[in-house]
Scaffold this active site. Structure first.
Site, short mmCIF file in Angstrom:
data_model
loop_
_atom_site.label_atom_id
_atom_site.label_comp_id
_atom_site.label_asym_id
_atom_site.label_seq_id
_atom_site.Cartn_x
_atom_site.Cartn_y
_atom_site.Cartn_z
N CYS A 1 0.71 -1.17 0.10
CA CYS A 1 0.03 0.10 0.01
C CYS A 1 0.86 1.15 -0.07
O CYS A 1 2.06 1.26 -0.19
CB CYS A 1 -0.99 0.19 1.36
SG CYS A 1 -0.18 0.07 2.93
N CYS B 1 -1.43 0.73 7.28
CA CYS B 1 -2.90 0.42 7.41
C CYS B 1 -3.01 -0.91 6.71
O CYS B 1 -3.39 -1.96 7.18
CB CYS B 1 -3.81 1.61 7.12
SG CYS B 1 -3.87 2.92 8.11
N SER C 1 -1.83 -2.79 4.09
CA SER C 1 -0.84 -3.81 3.83
C SER C 1 -0.46 -4.74 4.95
O SER C 1 -0.55 -5.86 4.97
CB SER C 1 0.43 -3.31 2.81
OG SER C 1 1.03 -2.44 3.47
#
Length: 147
Positions: A9, A14, A16
């Site tokens: 990400c 958050c 990944s």
């Protein structure tokens, strides 16, 4: 067979790491021996734990993320993983320099109608992101089992 999976990400605090924790738990429950990691396209949070509210949402569903630490994706990841999975199209574009195929996590849960995992750092919908990540992880588990 796919044994080494990397989730990516933007900041690796958050989406990944949540995908990493969720898939790790689901793989263990299915008796699958997978190497699972996560990274971010940006290096802003290197060495930091996942974002507190995301950890709280995950912990409430039985996923522990506190040992995880953010890292930035690197060229070596291209040869170290069988499957690299991006959380959204922007992340996938940012990974083009790796010169390997990158899939979208939502491809594993077409029934959701989602085309990306929205970033809860900005949306504040930690439970919604977690529910979508769980659905995608279930689809990925099914695909890994069928390979």
């Amino acid at each position: 067979m796919t044994h080494r999976i990397l989730f990516v990400c933007l900041g690796n605090i958050c989406r990944s790491p949540t995908a990493e924790a969720v898939l790790r738990a689901k793989a263990a429950a299915h008796g699958l021996d997978l190497m699972i990691d996560s990274a971010g396209t940006a290096g802003w949070h290197i060495g930091k734990p996942p974002y507190g509210p995301m950890q709280e949402a995950a912990r409430a569903k039985g996923y522990e993320m506190s040992p995880l630490r953010a890292r930035q994706v690197c060229m070596a990841d291209a040869g170290s993983f069988d499957l690299i999975i991006a959380m959204d199209e922007e992340n996938r574009r940012d990974l083009a320099h790796l010169d390997v195929p990158v899939t979208l996590f939502t491809d594993y849960a077409p029934q959701t109608g989602a085309t990306s995992v929205p970033d809860p750092y900005y949306t504040c919908d930690f439970d919604g992101a977690l529910a979508l990540i769980e659905a995608c992880a279930d689809g990925l588990i099914s695909e890994v089992q069928n390979r």
